[in-house]
Design an enzyme around this catalytic site. Structure first.
Site, short mmCIF file in Angstrom:
data_model
loop_
_atom_site.label_atom_id
_atom_site.label_comp_id
_atom_site.label_asym_id
_atom_site.label_seq_id
_atom_site.Cartn_x
_atom_site.Cartn_y
_atom_site.Cartn_z
N HIS A 17 0.82 -1.11 -0.13
CA HIS A 17 -0.21 -0.14 -0.04
C HIS A 17 0.72 1.09 -0.01
O HIS A 17 2.07 1.38 0.62
CB HIS A 17 -0.90 0.02 1.18
N ALA A 18 0.36 2.37 -0.62
CA ALA A 18 1.08 3.61 -0.72
C ALA A 18 2.54 3.42 -1.04
O ALA A 18 2.91 3.36 -2.17
CB ALA A 18 0.77 4.40 0.32
#
Length: 88
Positions: free
Chosen positions: A15-16
């Site tokens: 994620h991210a």
């Protein structure tokens, strides 16, 4: 084609920031690279694909690379995952 199973070890999964690092690394290679999660196949060069794959800590996925620099691509991505994307 070369492939290898890896387990996502870092706390945030893909994620991210880790997803961005993964996609940027994949983008350095000419090989076609996919992340396989169960029956889902995700283009490793697509930030939207990788982030929408919901690949969390503890998931085991297969990284597949096919093309002229496939082994180098696979080695770089496996190293990134195994090093927890630089997280402690």
């Amino acid at each position: 084609m070369v492939s290898r199973e890896v387990t996502i070890l870092n706390a945030t999964g893909l994620h991210a920031r880790p997803a961005s690092m993964f996609v940027q690394t994949a983008g350095r290679f000419r090989a076609k690279i996919d992340v396989v999660k169960g029956t889902e196949r995700i283009n490793a060069k697509s930030i939207m694909g990788v982030m929408s794959g919901s690949i969390s800590q503890g998931y085991t996925v297969t990284i597949e690379a096919d093309g002229e620099d496939e082994q180098e691509a696979l080695d770089a991505l496996v190293a990134l995952v195994e090093n927890k994307f630089g997280e402690k």
